[in-house]
Design a protein around this motif. Structure first.
Motif, PDB file in Angstrom:
ATOM      1  N   LEU A 126       0.880  -1.186   0.000  1.00 22.04           N
ATOM      2  CA  LEU A 126       0.000   0.000   0.000  1.00 22.04           C
ATOM      3  C   LEU A 126       0.910   1.227   0.000  1.00 22.04           C
ATOM      4  CD1 LEU A 126      -2.589  -1.166   2.719  1.00 22.04           C
ATOM      5  CD2 LEU A 126      -2.980  -1.065   0.241  1.00 22.04           C
ATOM      6  N   SER A 127       1.515   1.477  -1.149  1.00 21.72           N
ATOM      7  CA  SER A 127       2.626   2.432  -1.164  1.00 21.72           C
ATOM      8  C   SER A 127       2.177   3.853  -0.829  1.00 21.72           C
ATOM      9  CB  SER A 127       3.350   2.379  -2.502  1.00 21.72           C
ATOM     10  OG  SER A 127       2.408   2.557  -3.519  1.00 21.72           O
ATOM     11  N   TYR A 128       1.033   4.295  -1.312  1.00 27.31           N
ATOM     12  CA  TYR A 128       0.619   5.679  -1.022  1.00 27.31           C
ATOM     13  C   TYR A 128       0.204   5.831   0.444  1.00 27.31           C
ATOM     14  CZ  TYR A 128      -1.778  10.112  -0.926  1.00 27.31           C
ATOM     15  OH  TYR A 128      -2.164  11.378  -0.571  1.00 27.31           O
ATOM     16  N   THR A 129      -0.539   4.856   0.944  1.00 26.32           N
ATOM     17  CA  THR A 129      -1.003   4.956   2.333  1.00 26.32           C
ATOM     18  C   THR A 129       0.189   5.026   3.293  1.00 26.32           C
ATOM     19  OG1 THR A 129      -2.892   3.627   1.670  1.00 26.32           O
ATOM     20  CG2 THR A 129      -2.563   3.897   4.033  1.00 26.32           C
ATOM     21  N   SER A 130       1.211   4.238   3.025  1.00 25.42           N
ATOM     22  CA  SER A 130       2.336   4.129   3.973  1.00 25.42           C
ATOM     23  C   SER A 130       3.493   5.076   3.637  1.00 25.42           C
ATOM     24  CB  SER A 130       2.846   2.682   3.965  1.00 25.42           C
ATOM     25  OG  SER A 130       3.357   2.382   2.677  1.00 25.42           O
ATOM     26  N   CYS A 131       3.298   5.981   2.664  1.00 27.80           N
ATOM     27  CA  CYS A 131       4.453   6.675   2.067  1.00 27.80           C
ATOM     28  C   CYS A 131       5.210   7.608   3.005  1.00 27.80           C
ATOM     29  CB  CYS A 131       4.028   7.437   0.815  1.00 27.80           C
ATOM     30  SG  CYS A 131       2.909   8.804   1.163  1.00 27.80           S
ATOM     31  N   LYS A 132       4.641   7.958   4.161  1.00 28.85           N
ATOM     32  CA  LYS A 132       5.351   8.894   5.040  1.00 28.85           C
ATOM     33  C   LYS A 132       5.868   8.237   6.316  1.00 28.85           C
ATOM     34  CE  LYS A 132       4.864  12.592   2.538  1.00 28.85           C
ATOM     35  NZ  LYS A 132       6.013  13.319   1.989  1.00 28.85           N
ATOM     36  N   LEU A 133       5.859   6.920   6.361  1.00 27.53           N
ATOM     37  CA  LEU A 133       6.335   6.263   7.586  1.00 27.53           C
ATOM     38  C   LEU A 133       7.833   6.479   7.810  1.00 27.53           C
ATOM     39  CD1 LEU A 133       4.232   2.950   7.597  1.00 27.53           C
ATOM     40  CD2 LEU A 133       4.113   4.829   9.257  1.00 27.53           C
ATOM     41  N   ASN A 134       8.547   6.869   6.749  1.00 24.34           N
ATOM     42  CA  ASN A 134       9.983   7.139   6.917  1.00 24.34           C
ATOM     43  C   ASN A 134      10.293   8.618   7.083  1.00 24.34           C
ATOM     44  OD1 ASN A 134      10.684   4.444   6.775  1.00 24.34           O
ATOM     45  ND2 ASN A 134      10.729   4.487   4.530  1.00 24.34           N
ATOM     46  N   ASP A 135       9.279   9.445   7.239  1.00 24.35           N
ATOM     47  CA  ASP A 135       9.513  10.874   7.469  1.00 24.35           C
ATOM     48  C   ASP A 135      10.389  11.030   8.733  1.00 24.35           C
ATOM     49  OD1 ASP A 135       7.867  13.758   6.857  1.00 24.35           O
ATOM     50  OD2 ASP A 135       8.636  13.527   8.909  1.00 24.35           O
ATOM     51  N   PRO A 136      11.356  11.962   8.722  1.00 22.73           N
ATOM     52  CA  PRO A 136      12.265  12.077   9.877  1.00 22.73           C
ATOM     53  C   PRO A 136      11.561  12.419  11.190  1.00 22.73           C
ATOM     54  CG  PRO A 136      12.695  13.785   8.213  1.00 22.73           C
ATOM     55  CD  PRO A 136      11.744  12.810   7.603  1.00 22.73           C
ATOM     56  N   ARG A 137      10.370  12.962  11.134  1.00 28.59           N
ATOM     57  CA  ARG A 137       9.673  13.287  12.397  1.00 28.59           C
ATOM     58  C   ARG A 137       8.947  12.087  12.987  1.00 28.59           C
ATOM     59  NH1 ARG A 137       5.915  17.713  10.170  1.00 28.59           N
ATOM     60  NH2 ARG A 137       6.285  16.502   8.309  1.00 28.59           N
ATOM     61  N   VAL A 138       8.913  10.982  12.217  1.00 33.34           N
ATOM     62  CA  VAL A 138       8.114   9.814  12.634  1.00 33.34           C
ATOM     63  C   VAL A 138       8.981   8.761  13.313  1.00 33.34           C
ATOM     64  CG1 VAL A 138       6.663   7.918  11.793  1.00 33.34           C
ATOM     65  CG2 VAL A 138       6.476  10.186  10.734  1.00 33.34           C
ATOM     66  N   THR A 139       8.530   8.289  14.482  1.00 36.84           N
ATOM     67  CA  THR A 139       9.154   7.118  15.123  1.00 36.84           C
ATOM     68  C   THR A 139       8.068   6.063  15.299  1.00 36.84           C
ATOM     69  OG1 THR A 139      10.483   8.647  16.426  1.00 36.84           O
ATOM     70  CG2 THR A 139      10.533   6.337  17.093  1.00 36.84           C
ATOM     71  N   VAL A 140       8.374   4.841  14.870  1.00 33.26           N
ATOM     72  CA  VAL A 140       7.412   3.741  15.015  1.00 33.26           C
ATOM     73  C   VAL A 140       7.862   2.841  16.159  1.00 33.26           C
ATOM     74  CG1 VAL A 140       6.324   1.768  13.873  1.00 33.26           C
ATOM     75  CG2 VAL A 140       6.863   3.827  12.549  1.00 33.26           C
ATOM     76  N   TYR A 141       6.967   2.595  17.104  1.00 31.38           N
ATOM     77  CA  TYR A 141       7.227   1.665  18.200  1.00 31.38           C
ATOM     78  C   TYR A 141       6.340   0.437  17.997  1.00 31.38           C
ATOM     79  CZ  TYR A 141       9.128   5.830  20.466  1.00 31.38           C
ATOM     80  OH  TYR A 141       9.847   6.963  20.752  1.00 31.38           O
ATOM     81  N   TYR A 142       6.938  -0.748  18.045  1.00 27.49           N
ATOM     82  CA  TYR A 142       6.142  -1.965  17.934  1.00 27.49           C
ATOM     83  C   TYR A 142       5.809  -2.452  19.334  1.00 27.49           C
ATOM     84  CZ  TYR A 142       7.271  -1.746  13.034  1.00 27.49           C
ATOM     85  OH  TYR A 142       7.376  -1.320  11.747  1.00 27.49           O
ATOM     86  N   GLU A 143       4.693  -2.030  19.813  1.00 26.94           N
ATOM     87  CA  GLU A 143       4.352  -2.255  21.216  1.00 26.94           C
ATOM     88  C   GLU A 143       2.838  -2.217  21.362  1.00 26.94           C
ATOM     89  OE1 GLU A 143       7.080   0.476  23.365  1.00 26.94           O
ATOM     90  OE2 GLU A 143       5.783   0.028  25.078  1.00 26.94           O
ATOM     91  N   ASP A 144       2.357  -2.749  22.455  1.00 27.54           N
ATOM     92  CA  ASP A 144       0.939  -2.630  22.769  1.00 27.54           C
ATOM     93  C   ASP A 144       0.670  -1.195  23.239  1.00 27.54           C
ATOM     94  OD1 ASP A 144      -1.589  -2.690  23.882  1.00 27.54           O
ATOM     95  OD2 ASP A 144      -1.364  -4.736  24.634  1.00 27.54           O
TER      96      ASP A 144
END
Ligand code: SAM
Length: 281
Positions: A119-137
């Motif tokens: 889903l390239s358009y939906t996910s396209c900003k997950l690498n933006d420098p302001r974004v941090t992804v945590y894999y957690e509950d």
């Protein structure tokens, strides 16, 4: 041979999309994840048999879950998304230059990876420098946070499986604590139409109303969700979504939205009588 994906929206109602192909299928520790390619709605993310995101109508959901809060407080600097592993909510938030920090807490890395891959358009900003992804509950993550976020968006699945606790009073209390004095919480608040969804919608709204001084609901039209008539909750410590609506500060942003505009902002809070009745204390 024709292939169809059917979602059982209620015991008596089914919604079907004609399928071109099955693009991805996976099973994580939490849920079953599929991505299908459909003729009408493009690629569709399906979790445990429920439609989450379609390429054709996701703009409605993701604009409405983000822009309303930013229209009320255009100075939001720190935003937290709980769930939202497809990246659509994060994508919309990155469009606001004033936001400095976006944290996304998603329990399931498989959802994020599948969205990045298919889903390239939906996910396209997950690498933006302001974004941090945590894999957690998200329920655990929020527990020790205090007075930090200006905005929390609960972009969750329905209250079954891992999403169940994201509809609990304890969780909403922790969100309240994690918000600054300017804080706003927006949550996926189900639908008022079919009884199953309406029951969860009322329960969530009542719990939030006990905690936040300002608690409202607003509607949006989602063609692929059961009945098409869905709500987000708007809860805040300080701001009323209509009286404190600033008009829209980022004019260029507004020109880029396909659903949200100033009139939609105000109109979305005007609810039908049958919904108002459900939301009565
Ligand atoms: N647009 C969607 C909808 O309402 O149909 C929501 C989509 S988003 C993919 C929901 C995400 O919430 C899923 O990826 C799921 O893994 C995540 N989720 C569910 N429970 C969670 C939890 N306790 N903590 C963090 N993420 C959670």
């Amino acid at each position: 041979m024709e292939l169809w994906f059917t979602e059982n929206q209620t015991e008596n109602v089914k919604f079907s999309m004609k399928v071109k192909g099955h693009v991805f299928s996976g099973k994580s520790d939490f849920q079953k994840i599929d991505i299908i390619d459909t003729y009408e709605f493009g690629r569709v993310l399906v979790i445990d048999g429920w439609t989450m995101v379609t390429e054709k109508d996701e703009f409605i959901y993701h604009e409405m879950i983000t822009h309303v809060a930013l229209g009320v407080n255009p100075n939001i600097k720190r935003a937290l998304v709980i769930g939202g592993g497809d990246g659509g909510t994060v994508r919309e938030l990155t469009g606001f230059p004033t936001i400095e920090e976006i944290h996304m807490v998603e329990i399931d890395p498989v959802v994020v990876q599948a969205s990045k891959d298919y889903l390239s358009y939906t996910s396209c900003k997950l690498n933006d420098p302001r974004v941090t992804v945590y894999y957690e509950d998200g329920i655990k993550y929020i527990k020790d946070k205090e007075n930090y976020y200006d905005l929390i968006i609960v972009d969750s699945t329905d209250p079954i499986g891992p999403g169940e606790g994201l509809f609990s009073e304890a969780f909403y209390n922790d969100c309240y604590k994690a918000l600054t004095e300017e804080g706003i919480m927006v949550n996926q608040c189900e639908s008022p139409y079919y009884p199953n969804n309406a029951r969860e919608m009322k329960r969530a709204y009542n719990k939030i109303g006990k905690i936040f001084p300002i608690c409202k609901a607003y509607q949006y039209n989602m063609p692929t969700y059961a009945s098409g008539h869905w709500l987000f909750g708007f809860a805040s410590k300080k701001y009323d979504p209509i009286n404190d609506f600033k008009g829209f500060k980022f004019k260029e942003k507004l020109e880029n939205t396909k659903y949200y505009n100033e009139e939609i902002h105000k109109g979305a809070f005007a609810l039908p009588n049958y919904v108002l009745k459900q939301l009565e204390k």
